[in-house]
Design a protein around this motif. Structure first.
Motif, PDB file in Angstrom:
ATOM      1  N   VAL A   5       0.851  -1.208   0.036  1.00 61.69           N
ATOM      2  CA  VAL A   5       0.060  -0.004   0.034  1.00 61.69           C
ATOM      3  C   VAL A   5       0.980   1.260   0.034  1.00 61.69           C
ATOM      4  CG1 VAL A   5      -1.663   1.320   1.185  1.00 61.69           C
ATOM      5  CG2 VAL A   5      -1.688  -1.126   1.181  1.00 61.69           C
ATOM      6  N   TYR A   6       0.389   2.121  -0.876  1.00 64.06           N
ATOM      7  CA  TYR A   6       1.459   3.234  -1.061  1.00 64.06           C
ATOM      8  C   TYR A   6       0.304   4.680  -1.421  1.00 64.06           C
ATOM      9  CZ  TYR A   6       5.385   6.369  -2.422  1.00 64.06           C
ATOM     10  OH  TYR A   6       6.265   7.183  -2.637  1.00 64.06           O
ATOM     11  N   THR A   7       0.251   5.716  -0.385  1.00 65.52           N
ATOM     12  CA  THR A   7      -0.273   6.934  -0.400  1.00 65.52           C
ATOM     13  C   THR A   7       0.580   7.881  -0.967  1.00 65.52           C
ATOM     14  OG1 THR A   7      -1.875   5.748   0.928  1.00 65.52           O
ATOM     15  CG2 THR A   7      -1.915   8.286   0.577  1.00 65.52           C
ATOM     16  N   THR A   8       0.024   8.962  -1.882  1.00 66.86           N
ATOM     17  CA  THR A   8       0.961  10.072  -2.022  1.00 66.86           C
ATOM     18  C   THR A   8      -0.038  11.071  -2.586  1.00 66.86           C
ATOM     19  OG1 THR A   8       2.696  11.089  -3.444  1.00 66.86           O
ATOM     20  CG2 THR A   8       1.280   9.598  -4.664  1.00 66.86           C
ATOM     21  N   CYS A   9       0.256  12.514  -2.371  1.00 71.10           N
ATOM     22  CA  CYS A   9      -0.628  13.475  -2.857  1.00 71.10           C
ATOM     23  C   CYS A   9       0.201  14.096  -4.014  1.00 71.10           C
ATOM     24  CB  CYS A   9      -0.640  14.571  -1.874  1.00 71.10           C
ATOM     25  SG  CYS A   9      -1.864  13.888  -0.437  1.00 71.10           S
ATOM     26  N   ARG A  36     -11.579   5.609  -8.890  1.00 64.65           N
ATOM     27  CA  ARG A  36     -10.846   4.152  -8.590  1.00 64.65           C
ATOM     28  C   ARG A  36     -10.812   3.332  -9.778  1.00 64.65           C
ATOM     29  NH1 ARG A  36     -10.179   0.653  -4.355  1.00 64.65           N
ATOM     30  NH2 ARG A  36     -10.569  -1.759  -4.765  1.00 64.65           N
ATOM     31  N   ASP A  61      -6.812   4.314  -5.934  1.00 65.97           N
ATOM     32  CA  ASP A  61      -8.041   5.036  -5.405  1.00 65.97           C
ATOM     33  C   ASP A  61      -7.576   6.365  -5.274  1.00 65.97           C
ATOM     34  OD1 ASP A  61     -10.034   3.249  -4.136  1.00 65.97           O
ATOM     35  OD2 ASP A  61      -8.299   2.168  -3.194  1.00 65.97           O
ATOM     36  N   GLU A  70      -8.624  10.413  -4.475  1.00 75.09           N
ATOM     37  CA  GLU A  70      -9.640  11.247  -3.569  1.00 75.09           C
ATOM     38  C   GLU A  70      -9.120  12.683  -4.089  1.00 75.09           C
ATOM     39  OE1 GLU A  70     -10.453  11.896   1.100  1.00 75.09           O
ATOM     40  OE2 GLU A  70      -9.108  10.342   0.289  1.00 75.09           O
ATOM     41  N   GLN A 117      -5.268  12.924  -3.631  1.00 75.60           N
ATOM     42  CA  GLN A 117      -4.454  11.692  -2.918  1.00 75.60           C
ATOM     43  C   GLN A 117      -4.889  10.466  -3.750  1.00 75.60           C
ATOM     44  OE1 GLN A 117      -4.541  11.350   1.393  1.00 75.60           O
ATOM     45  NE2 GLN A 117      -5.876   9.399   0.941  1.00 75.60           N
ATOM     46  N   LEU A 118      -3.785   9.893  -4.032  1.00 74.71           N
ATOM     47  CA  LEU A 118      -3.544   8.652  -4.861  1.00 74.71           C
ATOM     48  C   LEU A 118      -3.028   7.450  -3.920  1.00 74.71           C
ATOM     49  CD1 LEU A 118      -3.880   6.814  -7.247  1.00 74.71           C
ATOM     50  CD2 LEU A 118      -1.445   7.379  -7.792  1.00 74.71           C
ATOM     51  N   THR A 119      -3.952   6.422  -3.495  1.00 73.86           N
ATOM     52  CA  THR A 119      -3.650   5.311  -2.972  1.00 73.86           C
ATOM     53  C   THR A 119      -3.470   4.014  -3.761  1.00 73.86           C
ATOM     54  OG1 THR A 119      -4.492   6.221  -0.841  1.00 73.86           O
ATOM     55  CG2 THR A 119      -4.084   3.826  -0.839  1.00 73.86           C
ATOM     56  N   THR A 179      -2.995   0.177  -3.717  1.00 73.66           N
ATOM     57  CA  THR A 179      -2.933  -1.306  -3.160  1.00 73.66           C
ATOM     58  C   THR A 179      -2.729  -2.411  -4.082  1.00 73.66           C
ATOM     59  OG1 THR A 179      -4.562  -0.142  -1.362  1.00 73.66           O
ATOM     60  CG2 THR A 179      -4.218  -2.692  -1.478  1.00 73.66           C
TER      61      THR A 179
END
Length: 156
Positions: free
Chosen positions: A7-11, A74, A111, A113, A120-122, A124
């Motif tokens: 899992v990686y989240t970045t803006c 998504r 995902d 947002e 925000q990109l997540t 998974t």
């Protein structure tokens, strides 16, 4: 303890629409995904064909399909079909190709947002067996790829 996953989240300073293009538009993916493009209509159940135009390599597999598609929110699809052509283009040995090919197909989800001025990109990537060599490879690969995508989308 659940199944192993990445899992990686970045803006990213962009819009949801532009980020969606960064994930689906061949002109952008070719630049940000190290020469790789995707051919799909991005509807659930549709196939996703991978192309490396510079190497004249096309990887089509009816099992690589879009699982979910909600534009600008998504996107999810089944992951790689490992072939000798893919290994050659990607610089992986026959031994690693055999290890990857022995594993079950994983899946990836993006995902998106809208946070106003940023998105925000997540990512998974999951459905790996314990001890997965593919999980280890994507854990090393996704951050670099996503950094390239972020840089491209944030350029004026």
């Amino acid at each position: 303890m659940g199944e192993p996953e990445f899992v990686y989240t970045t803006c990213i300073n962009t819009t949801p629409e532009r980020l969606w293009q960064g994930l689906t538009n061949p002109a952008i993916t070719r630049h940000c995904w190290r020469g790789l493009t995707f051919d799909s209509d991005w509807r659930p159940g549709s196939t996703v064909t991978v192309r490396y135009p510079e190497h004249n390599v096309t990887i089509a597999d009816p099992a690589r399909v879009v699982l979910e598609s909600d534009p600008c929110r998504r996107l999810s699809y089944t992951w790689h079909t490992f072939t000798p052509e893919w290994a050659a283009v990607s610089g992986f040995s026959e031994e690693l190709l055999a290890r990857f090919s022995a594993e079950r197909r994983s899946k990836v989800a993006f995902d998106i947002e809208d946070l106003g001025e940023t998105v925000q990109l997540t990512v998974t990537h999951d459905d790996f067996a314990p001890g997965s060599a593919v999980l280890q490879a994507v854990t090393n690969g996704w951050p670099r790829l996503l950094a390239d995508l972020k840089t491209f989308l944030e350029e004026p």
